[in-house]
Design a protein around this motif. Structure first.
Motif, PDB file in Angstrom:
ATOM      1  N   THR A 287       0.830  -1.203   0.000  1.00 38.41           N
ATOM      2  CA  THR A 287       0.000   0.000   0.000  1.00 38.41           C
ATOM      3  C   THR A 287       0.865   1.254   0.000  1.00 38.41           C
ATOM      4  OG1 THR A 287      -0.100   0.414   2.402  1.00 38.41           O
ATOM      5  CG2 THR A 287      -1.622  -1.244   1.515  1.00 38.41           C
TER       6      THR A 287
ATOM      7  N   ASN B 188       1.486   4.964   2.142  1.00 46.27           N
ATOM      8  CA  ASN B 188       1.784   5.192   3.557  1.00 46.27           C
ATOM      9  C   ASN B 188       0.600   4.851   4.458  1.00 46.27           C
ATOM     10  OD1 ASN B 188       1.961   6.952   6.130  1.00 46.27           O
ATOM     11  ND2 ASN B 188       4.020   7.068   5.278  1.00 46.27           N
ATOM     12  N   LYS B 189       0.872   4.077   5.499  1.00 46.28           N
ATOM     13  CA  LYS B 189      -0.199   3.580   6.367  1.00 46.28           C
ATOM     14  C   LYS B 189      -0.925   4.684   7.127  1.00 46.28           C
ATOM     15  CE  LYS B 189       3.013   2.538  10.163  1.00 46.28           C
ATOM     16  NZ  LYS B 189       3.606   1.449  10.974  1.00 46.28           N
TER      17      LYS B 189
ATOM     18  N   LYS C  22      -6.018   4.980   5.765  1.00 42.67           N
ATOM     19  CA  LYS C  22      -5.402   4.268   6.888  1.00 42.67           C
ATOM     20  C   LYS C  22      -6.382   3.342   7.604  1.00 42.67           C
ATOM     21  CE  LYS C  22      -5.841   8.045  10.299  1.00 42.67           C
ATOM     22  NZ  LYS C  22      -5.074   8.906  11.240  1.00 42.67           N
TER      23      LYS C  22
ATOM     24  N   TYR D  85      -6.654   0.174   5.596  1.00 43.45           N
ATOM     25  CA  TYR D  85      -5.479  -0.684   5.751  1.00 43.45           C
ATOM     26  C   TYR D  85      -5.578  -1.503   7.038  1.00 43.45           C
ATOM     27  CZ  TYR D  85      -3.398   2.326   2.131  1.00 43.45           C
ATOM     28  OH  TYR D  85      -3.132   3.029   0.976  1.00 43.45           O
TER      29      TYR D  85
ATOM     30  N   HIS E 141       3.205  -5.610   6.386  1.00 40.84           N
ATOM     31  CA  HIS E 141       2.658  -4.441   5.695  1.00 40.84           C
ATOM     32  C   HIS E 141       3.785  -3.613   5.100  1.00 40.84           C
ATOM     33  CE1 HIS E 141      -0.254  -0.733   5.872  1.00 40.84           C
ATOM     34  NE2 HIS E 141       0.092  -1.067   4.646  1.00 40.84           N
TER      35      HIS E 141
ATOM     36  N   ASP F  64       4.307  -0.369   3.252  1.00 41.26           N
ATOM     37  CA  ASP F  64       3.484   0.826   3.020  1.00 41.26           C
ATOM     38  C   ASP F  64       4.280   1.973   2.427  1.00 41.26           C
ATOM     39  OD1 ASP F  64       4.982   1.478   5.290  1.00 41.26           O
ATOM     40  OD2 ASP F  64       3.367   2.732   6.112  1.00 41.26           O
TER      41      ASP F  64
ATOM     42  N   SER G  69      -0.146   1.024  -6.207  1.00 45.30           N
ATOM     43  CA  SER G  69      -0.006  -0.074  -5.249  1.00 45.30           C
ATOM     44  C   SER G  69      -0.124  -1.425  -5.951  1.00 45.30           C
ATOM     45  CB  SER G  69      -1.073   0.036  -4.154  1.00 45.30           C
ATOM     46  OG  SER G  69      -0.869   1.189  -3.361  1.00 45.30           O
TER      47      SER G  69
END
Length: 272
Positions: free
Chosen positions: A37, A39-40, A46, A49, A65, A67, A101
């Motif tokens: 993905t 950025n978390k 977010k 996620y 993860h 990210d 992504s």
């Protein structure tokens, strides 16, 4: 005589709240997953996620993860993700987000056994959406693609965008092994997309459908997918940008983006 080839190996699972089925779908591919993905902490995504991780972990799947995806994925980020996938013996990938992504996850899937990727060679070699190329890795890592926009259609194509920021280069790589095993398309995931991005991604889907319709390689099958996408986008996108929370419009656009992607994968793009 109308000669054509058509190849669309991705299983499509489409519908409202289908994200809830992710655990059951993923379980058949193994016990260790890399979630790919942006950025978390990205505000718009977010919570999604976290939800995806919880669903996977509830199915007894360990989640790593990654990210760090960036727009038009740069090769250094892709190579970093490949190294992490290999170090952790990942069984399968989940690409969750927009085209970047999913494209990053595709690259991990097919290049993960290559010690040193010669990107310049890849750009020159894997140029055709119509060629059945030899395998790059002896076994690809299975990929579940979950789009959060209705635009690129990357969840049902064999194309990957790859960039080199320092050289201001962006290239497209095609490989038949890059098709995701599953496209999990849940239109509810698009409900939070803001107006500008809704318009831009929707027009992207329109361009894919329109361009692929005009190609010499277009067939009756691709044109059928393309014309449905074109009509649906023309009739829906102008209304959607003024009614962003309308699920029916979101559903129509998610379907149209998917159909445009199928057409694009089998007829390719052009300059209209």
């Amino acid at each position: 005589m109308n000669n054509f080839n058509f190849f669309s190996p991705t299983r499509i699972i489409f519908g409202k709240n289908k994200i809830e089925d992710l655990g059951n779908i993923a379980a058949r591919y193994g016990k260790k997953c890399m979630l790919v993905t942006t950025n978390k902490n990205e505000p718009a995504l977010k919570d999604l996620y976290v939800k995806a991780i919880n669903i996977l972990e509830s199915a007894n799947i360990a989640v790593l993860h990654f990210d760090e995806v960036l727009p038009n994925p740069p090769i250094d980020i892709i190579e970093k993700a490949i190294a992490l996938a290999n170090e952790n013996n990942i069984d399968f990938l989940v690409g969750l987000g927009g085209g970047s992504s999913i494209d990053t996850a595709k690259s991990i899937s097919i290049f993960h056994e290559v010690d040193k990727i010669n990107w310049s060679e890849a750009y020159q070699k894997y140029t055709s959406p119509f060629t059945m190329y030899e395998k790059i890795s002896s076994k690809k890592i299975p990929l579940i693609a979950i789009p959060t926009t209705a635009g690129t259609g990357s969840e049902v194509t064999q194309a990957m965008m790859v960039s080199e920021y320092e050289n201001n280069e962006k290239n497209c790589i095609f490989h038949n092994e890059a098709y995701p095993e599953v496209a999990l398309i849940d239109p509810t995931l698009c409900l939070t997309i803001p107006k500008r991005l809704t318009a831009a991604t929707g027009f992207d889907a329109f361009c894919h459908a329109f361009e692929s319709y005009l190609r010499d390689e277009a067939s009756d099958i691709t044109k059928a997918f393309g014309i449905i996408a074109i009509k649906d986008i023309i009739n829906t996108l102008p209304k959607l940008v003024n009614d962003l929370g309308n699920y029916e419009y979101r559903e129509t656009m998610s379907k149209a983006a998917c159909f445009a992607g199928i057409s694009l994968a089998n007829a390719a793009a052009t300059l209209p």
